[in-house]
Design a protein around this motif. Structure first.
Motif, mmCIF file in Angstrom:
data_model
loop_
_atom_site.group_PDB
_atom_site.id
_atom_site.type_symbol
_atom_site.label_atom_id
_atom_site.label_comp_id
_atom_site.label_asym_id
_atom_site.label_seq_id
_atom_site.Cartn_x
_atom_site.Cartn_y
_atom_site.Cartn_z
ATOM 1 N N ILE A 66 0.812 -1.218 0.000
ATOM 2 C CA ILE A 66 0.000 0.000 0.000
ATOM 3 C C ILE A 66 0.846 1.269 0.000
ATOM 4 O O ILE A 66 0.711 2.116 -0.897
ATOM 5 C CB ILE A 66 -0.972 0.013 1.200
ATOM 6 C CG1 ILE A 66 -1.931 -1.178 1.128
ATOM 7 C CG2 ILE A 66 -1.761 1.312 1.216
ATOM 8 C CD1 ILE A 66 -2.903 -1.264 2.296
ATOM 9 N N ALA A 67 1.706 1.414 1.003
ATOM 10 C CA ALA A 67 2.470 2.661 1.127
ATOM 11 C C ALA A 67 3.369 2.941 -0.080
ATOM 12 O O ALA A 67 3.380 4.065 -0.599
ATOM 13 C CB ALA A 67 3.284 2.656 2.418
ATOM 14 N N PRO A 68 4.141 1.970 -0.586
ATOM 15 C CA PRO A 68 5.012 2.265 -1.725
ATOM 16 C C PRO A 68 4.256 2.665 -2.986
ATOM 17 O O PRO A 68 4.684 3.580 -3.705
ATOM 18 C CB PRO A 68 5.773 0.951 -1.938
ATOM 19 C CG PRO A 68 5.692 0.242 -0.646
ATOM 20 C CD PRO A 68 4.356 0.606 -0.073
ATOM 21 N N PHE A 69 3.142 1.997 -3.259
ATOM 22 C CA PHE A 69 2.438 2.246 -4.518
ATOM 23 C C PHE A 69 1.383 3.338 -4.414
ATOM 24 O O PHE A 69 1.098 4.031 -5.394
ATOM 25 C CB PHE A 69 1.803 0.946 -5.023
ATOM 26 C CG PHE A 69 2.813 -0.087 -5.433
ATOM 27 C CD1 PHE A 69 3.457 -0.002 -6.654
ATOM 28 C CD2 PHE A 69 3.142 -1.139 -4.582
ATOM 29 C CE1 PHE A 69 4.404 -0.949 -7.037
ATOM 30 C CE2 PHE A 69 4.081 -2.090 -4.947
ATOM 31 C CZ PHE A 69 4.713 -1.998 -6.186
ATOM 32 N N ARG A 70 0.804 3.485 -3.233
ATOM 33 C CA ARG A 70 -0.275 4.466 -3.079
ATOM 34 C C ARG A 70 0.251 5.865 -2.777
ATOM 35 O O ARG A 70 -0.391 6.861 -3.125
ATOM 36 C CB ARG A 70 -1.222 4.010 -1.970
ATOM 37 C CG ARG A 70 -2.490 4.837 -1.872
ATOM 38 C CD ARG A 70 -3.470 4.224 -0.895
ATOM 39 N NE ARG A 70 -4.660 5.043 -0.719
ATOM 40 C CZ ARG A 70 -5.663 4.733 0.072
ATOM 41 N NH1 ARG A 70 -5.643 3.607 0.752
ATOM 42 N NH2 ARG A 70 -6.704 5.536 0.195
#
Length: 353
Positions: A66-70
């Motif tokens: 979630i954090a890397p892509f969002r």
């Protein structure tokens, strides 16, 4: 001569110290840069009350998916939302902090805090600790109780206070869906638009939750059915987020004299593939123009300050969905922000806590 009961009672003295009032909203990144947005998402989504799955699964999901892509996508949206002074959520919070302090007077000390990022809850509480306050009132800025919002604030406050040698009296505001001034605030904002335009339909969109969180909140295991069980707010479902959302809609509909069949309660911002509370706002919107509904007044009564979920999601993204489906007019009713009636609501909540 015998004394009367009233003469024998001790005189109640004024409190020796002040009352701390911690007003708490969800939070916001420190800036719209990708690193700051990623940091915010990690802290927010690693909360076990927000994503309620085992820690290792949550850690892998948040930090590697979630954090890397969002974060890069969210950073662009936050940049669109950002004002010259900073995040709207924080700006309104700082204004409310000052206005509420002015209204409550010297017997109170008001501090703004965010559940995630800054200003942190721990910083506000430590400032209270140094002041030798008599008591602390915590006011989460969430009209409807949910474990992932109000419950998380409770948990964080208690995590900090349990380390204190001396704990002052502590009180929480649990929810305020039935507070007349909270309802009237949205009514006032809506009437400005209703006075200049005739709307075909009224949409009340609340932040969504996974169905499993609603089910877990039904400690009896007998009430929650995701249907008519939310037809009233009663002793058995009084802590149910979904039931409180439907109650908020009922009160607003009554105050605005909206006819039956002209409105809907729906839920936005779902994440992942597991079922969330229905109906989904984005899916509801797509179906409206085909039913002859061309003009919609939209509310987000789960938020007391305009933010990404109101200004961008409901105000812009849902407007685009509606117009692409054939709708003509979409209007978002703004949140309470720093309005006088919101300050009046908070004064009342604090004094009756």
């Amino acid at each position: 001569m015998t004394s009367t009961v009233s003469e024998s009672l001790p005189v109640i003295q004024a409190k020796p110290g002040k009352t701390g009032v911690l007003i708490v909203n969800l939070g916001t990144p420190d800036s719209y840069s990708v690193p700051d947005v990623r940091k915010y998402l990690r802290q927010f989504l690693m909360d076990g009350r927000v994503i309620d799955i085992p820690f290792l699964q949550r850690f892998m999901l948040v930090n590697f998916i979630i954090a890397p892509f969002r974060a890069p996508k969210s950073a662009k949206i936050y940049k669109e939302l950002w004002l010259p002074e900073g995040s709207p959520l924080k700006i309104y919070g700082e204004r409310v902090e000052k206005l509420l302090q002015d209204e409550l007077g010297d017997a109170y000390v008001v501090k703004l805090a965010m559940r995630y990022q800054n200003p942190a809850i721990e910083v506000g509480l430590l400032e209270f600790q140094k002041m030798g306050l008599t008591d602390i009132i915590v006011v989460p800025f969430f009209p409807q109780y949910a474990s992932a919002s109000t419950g998380s604030v409770y948990e964080e406050v208690m995590r900090i206070l349990t380390k204190w040698q001396v704990m002052p009296e502590l009180r929480f505001v649990n929810q305020f869906v039935r507070h007349p001034k909270f309802i009237e605030g949205f009514v006032q904002n809506a009437k400005k638009y209703m006075a200049t335009h005739e709307f075909d339909y009224f949409l009340f969109s609340y932040h969504g939750l996974p169905e499993r969180q609603i089910t877990k909140g039904d400690v009896t295991g007998q009430v929650c059915r995701f249907g008519e069980c939310c037809g009233t707010l009663n002793a058995m479902n009084q802590h149910c987020y979904r039931a409180q959302c439907f109650e908020t809609t009922r009160l607003l509909v009554k105050a605005l004299n909206i006819p039956e069949g002209k409105y809907i309660t729906s839920f936005q911002s779902r994440l992942g593939k597991n079922p969330w509370v229905k109906p989904y706002t984005d899916e509801v919107i797509k179906e409206l123009p085909a039913k002859g509904i061309k003009s919609v007044l939209a509310f987000s009564p789960a938020f007391v300050a305009d933010c990404l979920e109101t200004t961008i999601e409901v105000g812009e993204e849902y407007k685009e969905i509606f117009e692409q489906a054939g709708g003509k007019h979409w209007q978002l009713v703004e949140s309470l922000n720093d309005s006088p009636i919101w300050i009046e609501t908070l004064v009342d909540l604090v004094k009756k806590a």
